[in-house]
Write a protein that holds these residues in place. Structure first.
Motif, PDB file in Angstrom:
ATOM      1  N   GLU A  50       0.879  -1.305   0.481  1.00 43.11           N
ATOM      2  CA  GLU A  50       0.069   0.153   0.139  1.00 43.11           C
ATOM      3  C   GLU A  50       0.952   1.083  -0.004  1.00 43.11           C
ATOM      4  O   GLU A  50       0.544   2.019  -0.686  1.00 43.11           O
TER       5      GLU A  50
ATOM      6  N   ARG B  95       0.338   3.804  -2.988  1.00 41.27           N
ATOM      7  CA  ARG B  95       0.556   5.098  -2.489  1.00 41.27           C
ATOM      8  C   ARG B  95       0.578   6.514  -3.282  1.00 41.27           C
ATOM      9  O   ARG B  95       0.706   7.695  -3.096  1.00 41.27           O
TER      10      ARG B  95
ATOM     11  N   GLU C 127      -6.458   6.172  -4.070  1.00 42.49           N
ATOM     12  CA  GLU C 127      -7.450   5.303  -3.074  1.00 42.49           C
ATOM     13  C   GLU C 127      -8.563   5.835  -3.645  1.00 42.49           C
ATOM     14  O   GLU C 127      -9.105   6.611  -4.528  1.00 42.49           O
ATOM     15  N   PRO C 128      -9.478   4.234  -4.039  1.00 39.10           N
ATOM     16  CA  PRO C 128      -9.068   3.443  -3.902  1.00 39.10           C
ATOM     17  C   PRO C 128      -8.464   2.517  -4.681  1.00 39.10           C
ATOM     18  O   PRO C 128      -8.377   2.545  -5.625  1.00 39.10           O
TER      19      PRO C 128
ATOM     20  N   MET D 272      -9.298   1.942   1.106  1.00 42.41           N
ATOM     21  CA  MET D 272      -8.407   1.234   0.855  1.00 42.41           C
ATOM     22  C   MET D 272      -8.231   0.673  -0.283  1.00 42.41           C
ATOM     23  O   MET D 272      -7.819   1.246  -1.630  1.00 42.41           O
TER      24      MET D 272
END
Ligand code: SAM
Length: 310
Positions: free
Chosen positions: A92, A96, A101-102, A130
């Motif tokens: 993640e 990111r 997100e998502p 998320m």
């Protein structure tokens, strides 16, 4: 036991003791049903006055033995596949840096959707989901159970689609339609009804056209857990976005372990994934390790990342 038989995948693993509470007028029914099927209902409570005893619940909370469910959302009673749990923070964090997100996940051979449900329950610090996901399985029942677990956990809107499709031995993909097992008898001969499509064509054209859904053609993460059709392994990076992760965890044929299922031809060979992906341009191997499922059978847990410029 209305409903319980459809929700077994939400229960803890069978070796974990857990408590259940039964309505007074149905004493013994759920506990018996679960015990008969191998679950370990160590503590059985009957609904009664103590449910409304605020002092008791306050004390339990203070002792850390109970928690107030402020969001009223179902709690997960199970843990996911170990490699997913141990690697998700890294995945993640890296994703990111590239995407908002998502994030999108494709689960191939999703089974009852437990890993997916665990994933979809993850939230950002701002309490925003998320992940969203597409789940694929050749079993209609499995796809249905995945939809149910997501609905029960109020995450149905994060399941973009549950697709009943089969990966064929040659690596092509075919939608499985109700009442259409894919084969029919014509002139005494078995005849295929629906063609299979190569991976990229299936995701970019066929399921978009046939399901009329907005299915992403590429994903931030693909997971395939205890599922193996070797011929799709080289194709899977095509379904990853640049910088995306592929997580594979499957039984491995290892000289130190003897077990019956799956049969050796349906297991990975030691270093099979490392040899395949290690020689593929634009791919980095992030994790390659031997782990064990609950009953001790060995799995090769493996993560690759597609290079950002690819
Ligand atoms: C052992 S289960 C694993 C399920 C889940 N990933 C897990 O770890 O709990 C394998 C799943 O793959 C599905 N499956 C088997 N062969 C398949 C194929 N050729 N195409 C699509 N799904 C398949 C089965 O229906 C089953 O749900």
């Amino acid at each position: 036991m209305p409903g319980l038989e459809y929700r077994c995948s939400e229960l803890p693993a069978k070796q974990w003791p857990f408590a259940i509470m039964e309505p007074l007028d149905h004493r013994g029914t759920a506990s018996q049903w679960l015990t008969d099927r191998g679950w370990n209902c160590r503590w059985i409570f009957w609904e009664g006055d103590f449910i409304h005893n605020a002092e008791l619940w306050n004390d339990l909370q203070t002792l850390g033995l109970a928690e107030h469910n402020a969001s009223n959302q179902s709690w997960l009673l199970f843990t996911p596949c170990p490699i997913l749990e141990t690697s998700i923070d890294l995945v993640e964090t890296e994703l990111r840096k590239l995407y908002r997100e998502p994030l999108s996940c494709l689960d191939i051979g999703c089974g009852s959707g437990r890993d997916l449900a665990w994933l979809l329950a993850r939230k950002t610090d701002a309490n925003v989901p998320m992940w969203q996901a597409v789940a694929i399985d050749s079993s209609e029942g499995a796809v249905q159970r995945t939809r149910i677990i997501c609905k029960n956990m109020a995450m149905a809107n994060q399941l973009i689609s549950g697709i009943n499709a089969k990966v064929l031995v040659n690596g092509d993909w075919r939608l499985v339609e109700k009442g259409n097992p894919g084969l029919a008898v014509k002139d005494g001969q078995m005849e295929r009804l629906m063609p299979g499509y190569p991976t990229l064509q299936f995701f970019t054209q066929e399921i978009q056209r046939l399901l009329n859904h907005n299915i992403p053609p590429q994903y931030d993460m693909i997971i395939t857990i205890r599922f193996l059709v070797r011929s799709i392994l080289p194709q899977l990076p095509q379904l990853l976005k640049p910088g995306g992760f592929l997580i594979i965890s499957h039984f491995v044929d290892h000289e130190d372990y003897t077990y019956d299922q799956p049969r050796p031809e349906h297991r990975l060979q030691v270093n099979e994934l490392a040899n395949l992906y290690g020689s593929m341009p634009g791919i980095s191997i992030i994790v390659d390790k031997l782990e064990h499922v609950e009953d001790g059978r060995p799995v090769n847990s493996f993560i690759i990342r597609k290079d950002r410029g690819v």
